[in-house]
Design an enzyme around this catalytic site. Sequence first.
Site, PDB file in Angstrom:
ATOM      1  N   ASP A   1      -2.406  -2.922  -7.045  1.00  0.00           N
ATOM      2  CA  ASP A   1      -1.877  -3.447  -5.909  1.00  0.00           C
ATOM      3  C   ASP A   1      -2.411  -4.949  -5.997  1.00  0.00           C
ATOM      4  OD1 ASP A   1      -1.649  -4.518  -3.037  1.00  0.00           O
ATOM      5  OD2 ASP A   1      -2.589  -2.512  -2.353  1.00  0.00           O
TER       6      ASP A   1
ATOM      7  N   THR B   1       0.895  -1.300  -0.015  1.00  0.00           N
ATOM      8  CA  THR B   1      -0.038  -0.246   0.055  1.00  0.00           C
ATOM      9  C   THR B   1       0.806   1.106  -0.182  1.00  0.00           C
ATOM     10  OG1 THR B   1      -1.661  -0.992   1.192  1.00  0.00           O
ATOM     11  CG2 THR B   1      -1.921   1.227   1.131  1.00  0.00           C
TER      12      THR B   1
END
Length: 206
Positions: free
Chosen positions: A80, A17
């Site tokens: 991601d 992240t």
Amino acid sequence: MGQVRLIVEGMTASGKTTTVDLVSRRLGLSVMPEEFRDPYDLLRRFHHDRTWALPMQLQFLVTRFAQYLCASEEDRYVLDRSVFGDRIYAGLYHRLGYFTDRQFQTYLDLYHSLLGNLCPPRLILVLKCPLETVLERIRRRGREDELAAGEDYWRALHQAYEGFLPHLKDEKPAIPTLVLDTGSVNLVGDREAIDAFLADLRERLG
């Protein structure tokens, strides 16, 4: 179909992240975060009963495939995690005995069938982080499901990720990769390290 610009892959607590947020801000990319479509509550079921491993992983595989297709419509996304990293978990669950040999082959058949319809990404950024650092981050952030998984699970997953780079090189065609050690590179407060990393990434992305 376009091409996904960048995928960030790494195990839980490896810094995905943080890395994705940094790259999106500094390189002007749009973030498509990891998405869980879990209408049958398969993840919770799996935590209580490992026989749910196959339906859970098939659900995640199809979800990540659909997400990749959406991202490939424009050459501006950073993802991601992705469909390419999904196999790590399937392989781990097979080794741990959660999948039978036949179930694992079913998963692989679907995996290869789906990937045959994808344009490979321009680059996959693989995050590597020492196991003890990962475990400390998991303990520090205190998420119930992560703590409940147990240290043995995280050790096994960390080992499984060691085979990710060779797997990407074996894909046809081989997928370009860049490795970042997030245990030694501070992407939060070390401006010099951040600039060096971004310069390397820009060069690799063209």
